[in-house]
Design a protein around this motif. Structure first.
Motif, PDB file in Angstrom:
ATOM      1  N   VAL A  47      44.960   3.952  37.469  1.00  0.00           N
ATOM      2  CA  VAL A  47      43.890   5.194  36.963  1.00  0.00           C
ATOM      3  C   VAL A  47      44.578   6.390  37.049  1.00  0.00           C
ATOM      4  O   VAL A  47      45.529   6.754  37.760  1.00  0.00           O
ATOM      5  CB  VAL A  47      42.780   5.055  37.993  1.00  0.00           C
ATOM      6  N   VAL A  48      44.287   7.066  36.096  1.00  0.00           N
ATOM      7  CA  VAL A  48      44.605   8.630  35.888  1.00  0.00           C
ATOM      8  C   VAL A  48      43.626   9.405  36.361  1.00  0.00           C
ATOM      9  O   VAL A  48      43.824  10.362  37.124  1.00  0.00           O
ATOM     10  CB  VAL A  48      45.141   9.069  34.584  1.00  0.00           C
ATOM     11  N   GLY A  49      42.254   9.189  35.668  1.00  0.00           N
ATOM     12  CA  GLY A  49      41.314   9.741  35.941  1.00  0.00           C
ATOM     13  C   GLY A  49      40.059   9.211  35.557  1.00  0.00           C
ATOM     14  O   GLY A  49      39.879   8.423  34.694  1.00  0.00           O
ATOM     15  N   VAL A  50      38.768   9.677  36.070  1.00  0.00           N
ATOM     16  CA  VAL A  50      37.698   9.103  35.814  1.00  0.00           C
ATOM     17  C   VAL A  50      36.501  10.124  35.653  1.00  0.00           C
ATOM     18  O   VAL A  50      36.445  11.184  36.281  1.00  0.00           O
ATOM     19  CB  VAL A  50      37.048   8.109  36.938  1.00  0.00           C
ATOM     20  N   VAL A  51      35.544  10.162  34.683  1.00  0.00           N
ATOM     21  CA  VAL A  51      34.325  10.953  34.527  1.00  0.00           C
ATOM     22  C   VAL A  51      33.256  10.301  34.324  1.00  0.00           C
ATOM     23  O   VAL A  51      33.047   8.908  33.618  1.00  0.00           O
ATOM     24  CB  VAL A  51      34.698  11.828  33.252  1.00  0.00           C
ATOM     25  N   HIS A  52      32.243  10.698  35.475  1.00  0.00           N
ATOM     26  CA  HIS A  52      30.766   9.958  35.295  1.00  0.00           C
ATOM     27  C   HIS A  52      30.260  10.262  34.046  1.00  0.00           C
ATOM     28  O   HIS A  52      30.502  11.069  33.434  1.00  0.00           O
ATOM     29  CB  HIS A  52      30.239  10.781  36.624  1.00  0.00           C
ATOM     30  N   TRP A  53      29.335   9.257  33.724  1.00  0.00           N
ATOM     31  CA  TRP A  53      28.562   9.569  32.391  1.00  0.00           C
ATOM     32  C   TRP A  53      27.872  10.812  32.413  1.00  0.00           C
ATOM     33  O   TRP A  53      27.818  11.361  31.273  1.00  0.00           O
ATOM     34  CB  TRP A  53      27.535   8.515  32.002  1.00  0.00           C
ATOM     35  N   GLY A  56      29.202  15.112  35.521  1.00  0.00           N
ATOM     36  CA  GLY A  56      29.343  15.958  36.807  1.00  0.00           C
ATOM     37  C   GLY A  56      30.284  15.458  37.634  1.00  0.00           C
ATOM     38  O   GLY A  56      30.468  16.353  38.572  1.00  0.00           O
ATOM     39  N   ILE A  57      30.789  14.192  37.749  1.00  0.00           N
ATOM     40  CA  ILE A  57      31.686  13.756  38.662  1.00  0.00           C
ATOM     41  C   ILE A  57      32.960  13.380  38.125  1.00  0.00           C
ATOM     42  O   ILE A  57      32.812  12.636  37.098  1.00  0.00           O
ATOM     43  CB  ILE A  57      31.058  12.580  39.516  1.00  0.00           C
ATOM     44  N   ARG A  58      34.235  14.127  38.767  1.00  0.00           N
ATOM     45  CA  ARG A  58      35.409  13.529  38.012  1.00  0.00           C
ATOM     46  C   ARG A  58      36.500  13.230  39.212  1.00  0.00           C
ATOM     47  O   ARG A  58      36.217  13.845  40.290  1.00  0.00           O
ATOM     48  CB  ARG A  58      35.989  14.705  37.243  1.00  0.00           C
ATOM     49  N   TYR A  59      37.451  12.492  38.956  1.00  0.00           N
ATOM     50  CA  TYR A  59      38.260  11.917  39.949  1.00  0.00           C
ATOM     51  C   TYR A  59      39.663  12.015  39.062  1.00  0.00           C
ATOM     52  O   TYR A  59      39.596  11.749  38.061  1.00  0.00           O
ATOM     53  CB  TYR A  59      37.870  10.361  40.341  1.00  0.00           C
ATOM     54  N   TYR A  60      40.674  12.392  39.899  1.00  0.00           N
ATOM     55  CA  TYR A  60      41.911  12.663  39.217  1.00  0.00           C
ATOM     56  C   TYR A  60      42.856  11.881  40.419  1.00  0.00           C
ATOM     57  O   TYR A  60      42.691  12.206  41.517  1.00  0.00           O
ATOM     58  CB  TYR A  60      42.484  13.873  39.091  1.00  0.00           C
ATOM     59  N   THR A  61      43.885  11.142  40.016  1.00  0.00           N
ATOM     60  CA  THR A  61      44.662  10.469  40.981  1.00  0.00           C
ATOM     61  C   THR A  61      45.670  11.897  41.462  1.00  0.00           C
ATOM     62  O   THR A  61      45.682  12.637  40.494  1.00  0.00           O
ATOM     63  CB  THR A  61      45.721   9.568  40.229  1.00  0.00           C
ATOM     64  N   ASP A  62      46.366  11.710  42.832  1.00  0.00           N
ATOM     65  CA  ASP A  62      46.873  12.943  43.262  1.00  0.00           C
ATOM     66  C   ASP A  62      48.117  13.542  42.182  1.00  0.00           C
ATOM     67  O   ASP A  62      48.302  14.610  42.297  1.00  0.00           O
ATOM     68  CB  ASP A  62      47.487  12.555  44.421  1.00  0.00           C
ATOM     69  N   SER A  63      48.881  12.460  41.751  1.00  0.00           N
ATOM     70  CA  SER A  63      49.915  12.778  40.828  1.00  0.00           C
ATOM     71  C   SER A  63      49.660  13.605  39.411  1.00  0.00           C
ATOM     72  O   SER A  63      50.385  14.449  39.124  1.00  0.00           O
ATOM     73  CB  SER A  63      50.832  11.648  40.325  1.00  0.00           C
TER      74      SER A  63
END
Length: 128
Positions: A47-53, A56-63
């Motif tokens: 995974v590189v990143g995720v965005v909620h539909w 409002g919520i995003r996730y990114y891998t540390d790298s």
């Protein structure tokens, strides 16, 4: 049924930037949780990143934190992966994915099994 298509890959020098669009047909991407993944030769898809539909919520891998940004287009049917300060280790095939599964934890969307629809991938090569 949703068809997902990524584009925008290519060859770029280290320190450069690329923006990868992900477009969908069939249903608007804005109703899905979306993820960007990548797979380098000989390695597992990560995974590189995720965005909620909701956006409002995003996730990114540390790298990639601080270098990559996921955003949605105004029409909500395109998701972008903006990549800056690219490094040779970012070289991989990048995939866009859409998930119609709704889970309370963003962690659910860090895994491949959390997604229903995948694009065919676009190659990003970063030269040193």
């Amino acid at each position: 049924q949703v068809q997902v298509v990524e584009s925008g890959g290519g060859l770029v020098q280290a320190g450069g930037s690329l923006r990868l669009p992900c477009a969908a047909s069939g249903r608007t991407l804005g109703t899905y949780n979306n993820g960007w993944f990548r797979q380098a030769p000989g390695k597992e898809r990560e995974v590189v990143g995720v965005v909620h539909w909701s956006g409002g919520i995003r996730y990114y891998t540390d790298s990639v934190k601080g270098r990559f940004t996921i955003s949605r287009g105004n029409a909500k049917n395109t998701v972008y992966l903006q990549m800056k300060s690219l490094k040779p280790e970012d070289t991989a095939v990048y995939y866009c994915a859409a998930s119609g599964k709704f889970h309370s934890s963003i962690g659910f969307y860090k895994g491949i099994s959390g997604y229903d629809y995948w694009g065919q991938g676009t190659q990003v090569t970063v030269s040193s």
